[in-house]
Scaffold this motif. Structure first.
Motif, PDB file in Angstrom:
ATOM      1  N   THR A  21     -15.039 -23.842 -43.786  1.00 15.29           N
ATOM      2  CA  THR A  21     -15.948 -25.186 -43.868  1.00 15.29           C
ATOM      3  C   THR A  21     -17.234 -24.690 -43.200  1.00 15.29           C
ATOM      4  O   THR A  21     -17.736 -23.662 -42.653  1.00 15.29           O
ATOM      5  N   TYR A  22     -18.264 -25.606 -43.473  1.00 15.40           N
ATOM      6  CA  TYR A  22     -19.716 -25.257 -43.152  1.00 15.40           C
ATOM      7  C   TYR A  22     -20.495 -26.520 -42.816  1.00 15.40           C
ATOM      8  O   TYR A  22     -19.934 -27.722 -43.254  1.00 15.40           O
ATOM      9  N   THR A  23     -21.500 -26.386 -42.272  1.00 17.73           N
ATOM     10  CA  THR A  23     -22.636 -27.377 -41.777  1.00 17.73           C
ATOM     11  C   THR A  23     -23.944 -27.193 -42.346  1.00 17.73           C
ATOM     12  O   THR A  23     -24.305 -26.212 -42.073  1.00 17.73           O
ATOM     13  N   TRP A  24     -24.644 -27.993 -42.745  1.00 22.02           N
ATOM     14  CA  TRP A  24     -25.950 -27.807 -43.096  1.00 22.02           C
ATOM     15  C   TRP A  24     -26.756 -27.840 -42.077  1.00 22.02           C
ATOM     16  O   TRP A  24     -26.675 -28.328 -41.051  1.00 22.02           O
ATOM     17  N   ILE A  25     -27.902 -26.863 -42.120  1.00 19.95           N
ATOM     18  CA  ILE A  25     -29.026 -26.924 -41.240  1.00 19.95           C
ATOM     19  C   ILE A  25     -30.392 -27.486 -41.733  1.00 19.95           C
ATOM     20  O   ILE A  25     -30.986 -26.774 -42.612  1.00 19.95           O
ATOM     21  N   GLY A  26     -30.512 -28.823 -41.938  1.00 19.63           N
ATOM     22  CA  GLY A  26     -31.249 -29.201 -42.578  1.00 19.63           C
ATOM     23  C   GLY A  26     -31.349 -29.053 -44.027  1.00 19.63           C
ATOM     24  O   GLY A  26     -30.256 -29.086 -44.668  1.00 19.63           O
ATOM     25  N   GLY A  74     -23.779 -33.282 -48.078  1.00 15.44           N
ATOM     26  CA  GLY A  74     -25.010 -33.153 -47.753  1.00 15.44           C
ATOM     27  C   GLY A  74     -25.324 -32.884 -46.228  1.00 15.44           C
ATOM     28  O   GLY A  74     -26.523 -32.517 -45.869  1.00 15.44           O
ATOM     29  N   LYS A  75     -24.053 -32.993 -45.383  1.00 18.22           N
ATOM     30  CA  LYS A  75     -24.167 -32.787 -43.981  1.00 18.22           C
ATOM     31  C   LYS A  75     -23.364 -31.724 -43.875  1.00 18.22           C
ATOM     32  O   LYS A  75     -23.378 -30.890 -42.893  1.00 18.22           O
ATOM     33  N   LYS A  76     -22.050 -31.548 -44.100  1.00 19.82           N
ATOM     34  CA  LYS A  76     -21.164 -30.411 -44.094  1.00 19.82           C
ATOM     35  C   LYS A  76     -20.567 -30.703 -45.277  1.00 19.82           C
ATOM     36  O   LYS A  76     -20.471 -31.379 -46.432  1.00 19.82           O
ATOM     37  N   GLY A  77     -19.662 -29.434 -45.473  1.00 16.82           N
ATOM     38  CA  GLY A  77     -18.831 -29.151 -46.782  1.00 16.82           C
ATOM     39  C   GLY A  77     -17.883 -28.100 -46.448  1.00 16.82           C
ATOM     40  O   GLY A  77     -17.799 -27.665 -45.367  1.00 16.82           O
ATOM     41  N   MET A  78     -17.205 -27.754 -47.689  1.00 22.52           N
ATOM     42  CA  MET A  78     -16.091 -26.901 -47.357  1.00 22.52           C
ATOM     43  C   MET A  78     -15.879 -26.333 -48.797  1.00 22.52           C
ATOM     44  O   MET A  78     -16.069 -26.898 -49.996  1.00 22.52           O
ATOM     45  N   PHE A  79     -15.275 -25.039 -48.950  1.00 16.78           N
ATOM     46  CA  PHE A  79     -14.838 -24.297 -50.078  1.00 16.78           C
ATOM     47  C   PHE A  79     -13.207 -24.347 -49.832  1.00 16.78           C
ATOM     48  O   PHE A  79     -12.637 -23.999 -48.588  1.00 16.78           O
ATOM     49  N   TYR A  80     -12.562 -24.574 -50.729  1.00 18.98           N
ATOM     50  CA  TYR A  80     -11.121 -24.579 -50.592  1.00 18.98           C
ATOM     51  C   TYR A  80     -10.272 -24.395 -51.917  1.00 18.98           C
ATOM     52  O   TYR A  80     -10.582 -24.429 -52.917  1.00 18.98           O
ATOM     53  N   VAL A  81      -9.282 -24.292 -51.744  1.00 16.21           N
ATOM     54  CA  VAL A  81      -7.929 -23.750 -52.587  1.00 16.21           C
ATOM     55  C   VAL A  81      -6.807 -24.857 -52.296  1.00 16.21           C
ATOM     56  O   VAL A  81      -6.347 -25.096 -50.987  1.00 16.21           O
ATOM     57  N   GLU A  82      -6.403 -25.307 -53.327  1.00 18.65           N
ATOM     58  CA  GLU A  82      -5.187 -26.477 -53.441  1.00 18.65           C
ATOM     59  C   GLU A  82      -3.974 -25.845 -54.254  1.00 18.65           C
ATOM     60  O   GLU A  82      -4.335 -25.313 -55.263  1.00 18.65           O
ATOM     61  N   GLN A  83      -2.988 -25.923 -53.618  1.00 16.17           N
ATOM     62  CA  GLN A  83      -1.724 -25.756 -54.332  1.00 16.17           C
ATOM     63  C   GLN A  83      -0.559 -26.908 -54.246  1.00 16.17           C
ATOM     64  O   GLN A  83      -0.483 -27.352 -52.959  1.00 16.17           O
ATOM     65  N   ASP A  84      -0.304 -27.434 -55.237  1.00 12.69           N
ATOM     66  CA  ASP A  84       0.793 -28.535 -55.132  1.00 12.69           C
ATOM     67  C   ASP A  84       0.110 -29.553 -54.219  1.00 12.69           C
ATOM     68  O   ASP A  84       1.072 -30.064 -53.346  1.00 12.69           O
ATOM     69  N   ASN A  85      -0.985 -30.086 -54.423  1.00 13.00           N
ATOM     70  CA  ASN A  85      -1.770 -31.079 -53.707  1.00 13.00           C
ATOM     71  C   ASN A  85      -1.705 -31.037 -52.059  1.00 13.00           C
ATOM     72  O   ASN A  85      -1.905 -31.792 -51.469  1.00 13.00           O
ATOM     73  N   LYS A  86      -1.802 -29.608 -51.806  1.00 11.11           N
ATOM     74  CA  LYS A  86      -1.904 -29.306 -50.366  1.00 11.11           C
ATOM     75  C   LYS A  86      -2.958 -28.037 -50.270  1.00 11.11           C
ATOM     76  O   LYS A  86      -3.076 -27.305 -51.083  1.00 11.11           O
ATOM     77  N   THR A  87      -3.854 -28.238 -49.452  1.00  8.98           N
ATOM     78  CA  THR A  87      -4.814 -27.445 -49.071  1.00  8.98           C
ATOM     79  C   THR A  87      -4.439 -26.107 -48.521  1.00  8.98           C
ATOM     80  O   THR A  87      -3.860 -26.082 -47.326  1.00  8.98           O
ATOM     81  N   VAL A  88      -4.466 -25.006 -49.036  1.00 12.03           N
ATOM     82  CA  VAL A  88      -3.946 -23.785 -48.379  1.00 12.03           C
ATOM     83  C   VAL A  88      -4.882 -22.814 -48.103  1.00 12.03           C
ATOM     84  O   VAL A  88      -4.499 -21.623 -47.381  1.00 12.03           O
ATOM     85  N   ALA A  89      -6.141 -22.946 -48.383  1.00 12.62           N
ATOM     86  CA  ALA A  89      -7.235 -22.268 -47.761  1.00 12.62           C
ATOM     87  C   ALA A  89      -8.455 -22.976 -47.865  1.00 12.62           C
ATOM     88  O   ALA A  89      -8.877 -23.939 -48.554  1.00 12.62           O
ATOM     89  N   GLU A  90      -9.481 -22.893 -46.576  1.00  9.90           N
ATOM     90  CA  GLU A  90     -10.341 -23.413 -46.327  1.00  9.90           C
ATOM     91  C   GLU A  90     -11.546 -22.733 -45.720  1.00  9.90           C
ATOM     92  O   GLU A  90     -11.057 -22.228 -44.835  1.00  9.90           O
TER      93      GLU A  90
END
Length: 93
Positions: A28-33, A10-26
């Protein structure tokens, strides 16, 4: 096509890809209201470089923005380059 996941508090977030329990791509974003998000950073593991994962994450963010009726500010140079290249995304800028 990779399985792109999303995490949002609700304040920040991310789109990401995991492989073998490791984040390999991300991306990130922040909400503006409640009106939009700022994409601040994109990072992709070297093993995935050149495979279109970054573009897929931006596409997922555009879909999210359209669904929520919000706008995107691509502060991140990579995301901005994708928006400059893919004119169909300009409706959420």
């Amino acid at each position: 096509m990779m399985d792109i996941q999303q995490n949002d508090d609700g304040k920040k977030g991310m789109f990401y890809v995991e492989q073998d329990n490791k984040t390999v791509a991300e991306m990130t974003y922040t909400w503006i209201g409640s009106v939009g998000i700022i994409i601040g950073h994109t990072e992709i593991d070297d093993t995935l470089a050149g495979k279109g994962i970054g573009e897929e994450m931006v596409s997922k963010a555009v879909y999210f923005a359209r669904k929520k009726g919000i706008k995107i500010i691509p502060y991140c140079k990579f995301a901005k380059a994708v928006f400059d290249k893919v004119k169909e995304f300009n409706d959420v800028l």
